[in-house]
Design a protein around this motif. Structure first.
Motif, PDB file in Angstrom:
ATOM      1  N   THR A  50       0.847  -1.179   0.000  1.00 12.53           N
ATOM      2  CA  THR A  50       0.000   0.000   0.000  1.00 12.53           C
ATOM      3  C   THR A  50       0.887   1.235   0.000  1.00 12.53           C
ATOM      4  N   ARG A  51       0.502   2.241  -0.820  1.00 11.66           N
ATOM      5  CA  ARG A  51       1.341   3.437  -0.941  1.00 11.66           C
ATOM      6  C   ARG A  51       0.476   4.662  -1.231  1.00 11.66           C
ATOM      7  N   ASN A  52       0.485   5.615  -0.309  1.00 11.53           N
ATOM      8  CA  ASN A  52      -0.111   6.926  -0.542  1.00 11.53           C
ATOM      9  C   ASN A  52       0.941   7.779  -1.243  1.00 11.53           C
ATOM     10  N   LEU A  53       0.604   8.318  -2.422  1.00  5.98           N
ATOM     11  CA  LEU A  53       1.587   9.027  -3.236  1.00  5.98           C
ATOM     12  C   LEU A  53       1.771  10.484  -2.849  1.00  5.98           C
ATOM     13  N   TYR A  54       0.857  11.068  -2.079  1.00  2.00           N
ATOM     14  CA  TYR A  54       0.879  12.468  -1.649  1.00  2.00           C
ATOM     15  C   TYR A  54       0.683  13.396  -2.835  1.00  2.00           C
ATOM     16  N   LEU A  55      -0.348  14.203  -2.747  1.00  2.00           N
ATOM     17  CA  LEU A  55      -0.698  15.069  -3.870  1.00  2.00           C
ATOM     18  C   LEU A  55       0.332  16.150  -4.160  1.00  2.00           C
ATOM     19  N   LEU A 281     -13.493 -15.771  -1.465  1.00  5.68           N
ATOM     20  CA  LEU A 281     -12.061 -15.880  -1.698  1.00  5.68           C
ATOM     21  C   LEU A 281     -11.335 -15.395  -0.455  1.00  5.68           C
ATOM     22  N   PRO A 282     -10.072 -15.795  -0.260  1.00  3.68           N
ATOM     23  CA  PRO A 282      -9.261 -15.126   0.756  1.00  3.68           C
ATOM     24  C   PRO A 282      -9.229 -13.630   0.475  1.00  3.68           C
ATOM     25  N   MET A 283      -9.233 -12.820   1.539  1.00 14.28           N
ATOM     26  CA  MET A 283      -9.371 -11.380   1.402  1.00 14.28           C
ATOM     27  C   MET A 283      -8.097 -10.655   1.834  1.00 14.28           C
ATOM     28  N   VAL A 284      -7.740  -9.614   1.072  1.00 13.20           N
ATOM     29  CA  VAL A 284      -6.622  -8.735   1.429  1.00 13.20           C
ATOM     30  C   VAL A 284      -7.103  -7.298   1.249  1.00 13.20           C
ATOM     31  N   TYR A 285      -7.007  -6.497   2.309  1.00 11.81           N
ATOM     32  CA  TYR A 285      -7.398  -5.092   2.272  1.00 11.81           C
ATOM     33  C   TYR A 285      -6.144  -4.244   2.463  1.00 11.81           C
ATOM     34  N   VAL A 286      -5.935  -3.277   1.578  1.00 18.59           N
ATOM     35  CA  VAL A 286      -4.841  -2.325   1.753  1.00 18.59           C
ATOM     36  C   VAL A 286      -5.410  -0.918   1.664  1.00 18.59           C
ATOM     37  N   GLY A 287      -4.645   0.054   2.157  1.00 16.66           N
ATOM     38  CA  GLY A 287      -5.075   1.430   1.986  1.00 16.66           C
ATOM     39  C   GLY A 287      -4.629   2.352   3.092  1.00 16.66           C
ATOM     40  N   ASP A 288      -4.975   3.615   2.896  1.00 12.28           N
ATOM     41  CA  ASP A 288      -4.820   4.661   3.908  1.00 12.28           C
ATOM     42  C   ASP A 288      -6.185   4.790   4.575  1.00 12.28           C
ATOM     43  N   TYR A 289      -6.314   4.225   5.783  1.00 12.76           N
ATOM     44  CA  TYR A 289      -7.615   4.159   6.442  1.00 12.76           C
ATOM     45  C   TYR A 289      -7.819   5.281   7.460  1.00 12.76           C
ATOM     46  N   ASN A 290      -6.808   6.127   7.659  1.00 15.00           N
ATOM     47  CA  ASN A 290      -6.949   7.341   8.468  1.00 15.00           C
ATOM     48  C   ASN A 290      -7.515   7.099   9.854  1.00 15.00           C
ATOM     49  N   SER A 291      -7.293   5.934  10.401  1.00 15.28           N
ATOM     50  CA  SER A 291      -7.787   5.577  11.728  1.00 15.28           C
ATOM     51  C   SER A 291      -6.644   4.907  12.477  1.00 15.28           C
ATOM     52  N   ASP A 292      -6.224   5.516  13.586  1.00 16.79           N
ATOM     53  CA  ASP A 292      -5.003   5.087  14.264  1.00 16.79           C
ATOM     54  C   ASP A 292      -5.097   3.663  14.800  1.00 16.79           C
ATOM     55  N   ALA A 293      -4.213   2.806  14.310  1.00 14.19           N
ATOM     56  CA  ALA A 293      -4.050   1.494  14.930  1.00 14.19           C
ATOM     57  C   ALA A 293      -3.212   1.676  16.195  1.00 14.19           C
ATOM     58  N   PRO A 294      -3.514   0.938  17.263  1.00 14.14           N
ATOM     59  CA  PRO A 294      -4.433  -0.208  17.290  1.00 14.14           C
ATOM     60  C   PRO A 294      -5.791   0.065  17.927  1.00 14.14           C
ATOM     61  N   SER A 338       1.918   7.955  13.798  1.00 14.81           N
ATOM     62  CA  SER A 338       0.682   7.180  13.803  1.00 14.81           C
ATOM     63  C   SER A 338       0.742   6.104  12.725  1.00 14.81           C
ATOM     64  N   ARG A 339      -0.102   5.082  12.877  1.00 14.75           N
ATOM     65  CA  ARG A 339      -0.155   3.995  11.888  1.00 14.75           C
ATOM     66  C   ARG A 339      -1.553   3.954  11.292  1.00 14.75           C
ATOM     67  N   ILE A 340      -1.671   4.457  10.070  1.00 12.25           N
ATOM     68  CA  ILE A 340      -2.957   4.497   9.396  1.00 12.25           C
ATOM     69  C   ILE A 340      -2.918   3.821   8.030  1.00 12.25           C
ATOM     70  N   ASP A 341      -1.736   3.445   7.561  1.00  8.80           N
ATOM     71  CA  ASP A 341      -1.581   2.741   6.284  1.00  8.80           C
ATOM     72  C   ASP A 341      -1.465   1.252   6.589  1.00  8.80           C
ATOM     73  N   LEU A 342      -2.367   0.467   6.017  1.00  9.45           N
ATOM     74  CA  LEU A 342      -2.577  -0.890   6.517  1.00  9.45           C
ATOM     75  C   LEU A 342      -2.577  -1.936   5.404  1.00  9.45           C
ATOM     76  N   VAL A 343      -2.140  -3.138   5.778  1.00  7.82           N
ATOM     77  CA  VAL A 343      -2.404  -4.358   5.015  1.00  7.82           C
ATOM     78  C   VAL A 343      -3.103  -5.309   5.974  1.00  7.82           C
ATOM     79  N   LEU A 344      -4.370  -5.563   5.723  1.00  6.51           N
ATOM     80  CA  LEU A 344      -5.159  -6.484   6.531  1.00  6.51           C
ATOM     81  C   LEU A 344      -5.540  -7.680   5.677  1.00  6.51           C
TER      82      LEU A 344
END
Length: 389
Positions: A50-55, A281-294, A338-344
């Motif tokens: 997952t990669r946020n490219l920044y505008l 199917l097996p699921m993989v979610y990636v992205g910038d979810y803007n919600s602090d883990a954990p 913070s950790r908001i970029d995720l691979v779930l």
């Protein structure tokens, strides 16, 4: 988006005000080294990213100018913003991100803030524009950089979420100009790219119904967010790959985290519907979810709905910060908090290795820029066999 109030709130405000018709309108031992293992990877494994490219700019000057309604202030702010975008050297940064993808040998990458900046000739007498020219298309720049490095990747057609865009905003073409003769606009999207030997089918995209709306001139102006997904086959590994960028901020009287919680609910429901339609199917979610883990509620709901977090699976106790660097991308060290970029992933998928990239000063470009204002996450996944395999 960043969770820092400056970047997050201002980007969202600009997106809403512009998109709807304003007239002017990561330590070395833990993080180092790619998790990929080349094209001869064992059966039923996949490397995702997952990669946020920044505008490319802090949008606060243009936001404040638009709020003022002062034409001269708007032109000045647009001039400043466009100069900032150029100073963050998108072509150079996309080259650095291409290097990351090549080093990881990623099979699939979820990209956020995939921005297109377009410039125009502007007539200050009647406020019209002409001759649109794409100055930077981040996706084209990235794919071209990958090709130059001998790595063939493509956009998964039908899995791109088109987000906000702006109308052309006039700016001064030179430091000595006294009136604007040029204009600039931006468009934002989230994109899935895959290596050319990866099969992608059943591409889908959707837009969230729960969104933030801003009061502007007596009207409520909404900003849209969405998701994209596709079924990917990497060798004998087949899985459903989901990419999203949740809302980045709140407004007075609206809790942004609760908006994200609702968007997570919509995302999970949409994927459940696809399971009914297309099969499980097996699921993989990636992205910038803007919600602090954990601990933030949207992250907690997403994790409960998906199953497991690739980072915590392989790095228990490590915060794994991914956000955020300063708007100019010139921070001398790593200020991520913070950790908001995720691979779930679903529980049937295993994540033996995850890596944070773009968080070490050694990864800065030749001009001394971070590749993005976010770090990225790469995960090596083991996908269960489907029946009949």
């Amino acid at each position: 988006m960043t969770r820092a109030p400056r970047h997050r709130v201002l980007l969202g405000l600009l997106a809403t005000a512009l998109a709807l018709g304003t007239a002017l309108v990561p330590s070395a031992s833990v993080h180092a080294g790619p998790p990929g293992a080349g094209h001869g990877t064992p059966a039923r494994t996949a490397t995702v990213m997952t990669r946020n490219l920044y505008l490319g700019a802090d949008l606060s000057p243009i936001l404040l100018a638009l709020a003022s309604g002062n034409d001269a202030a708007i032109v000045g702010a647009a001039t400043q913003t466009w100069a900032a975008v150029q100073a963050t050297r998108p072509e150079e940064r996309m080259g650095a991100i291409a290097d990351e993808i090549v080093a990881a040998d990623a099979d699939a990458v979820g990209l956020q803030e995939v921005t297109t900046w377009t410039t125009y000739a502007y007539n200050p007498v009647n406020g019209t524009t002409s001759n649109p020219t794409i100055a930077y298309d981040f996706l084209d720049l990235l794919l071209d950089a990958l090709e130059e490095r001998g790595a063939d990747y493509r956009e998964v057609a039908g899995a791109t979420a088109d987000n906000f865009s702006s109308p052309p905003i006039p700016y001064l073409a030179s430091p000595t100009a006294t009136f604007p003769t040029r204009a600039v606009s931006l468009a934002d999207r989230d994109v899935i790219i895959v290596r050319d030997d990866v099969d992608a089918t059943n591409a889908r995209t959707g837009t969230y119904q729960t969104i933030i709306s801003f009061p502007v001139d007596g009207a409520l102006l909404p900003v849209a967010r969405g998701w994209g997904s596709a079924d990917l086959s990497v060798g004998k590994a087949t899985f459903r790959f989901v990419n999203s960028h949740l809302e980045a901020f709140g407004v007075p009287g609206v809790d942004g985290e609760q908006v994200r919680v609702a968007q997570v609910g919509e995302l999970l429901a949409a994927q459940a519907a696809l399971t009914t339609q297309l099969g499980a199917l097996p699921m993989v979610y990636v992205g910038d979810y803007n919600s602090d883990a954990p601990d933030a509620p949207a992250y907690v709901r997403l994790l409960a709905g998906v199953g497991a977090d690739a980072w915590t699976s392989s790095h228990p106790g490590d915060p794994g910060f991914t956000c955020c660097l300063g708007a100019t991308l010139t921070d001398p060290d790593n200020p991520l908090t913070s950790r908001i970029d995720l691979v779930l992933h679903s529980d049937d998928v295993k994540a033996p290795r995850a890596t944070i990239i773009g968080d070490d000063p050694s990864e800065m470009t030749a001009s001394g820029l971070w590749p993005s204002d976010h770090a990225g996450v790469v995960a090596r996944l083991v996908i269960p066999a489907r029946r009949g395999q």
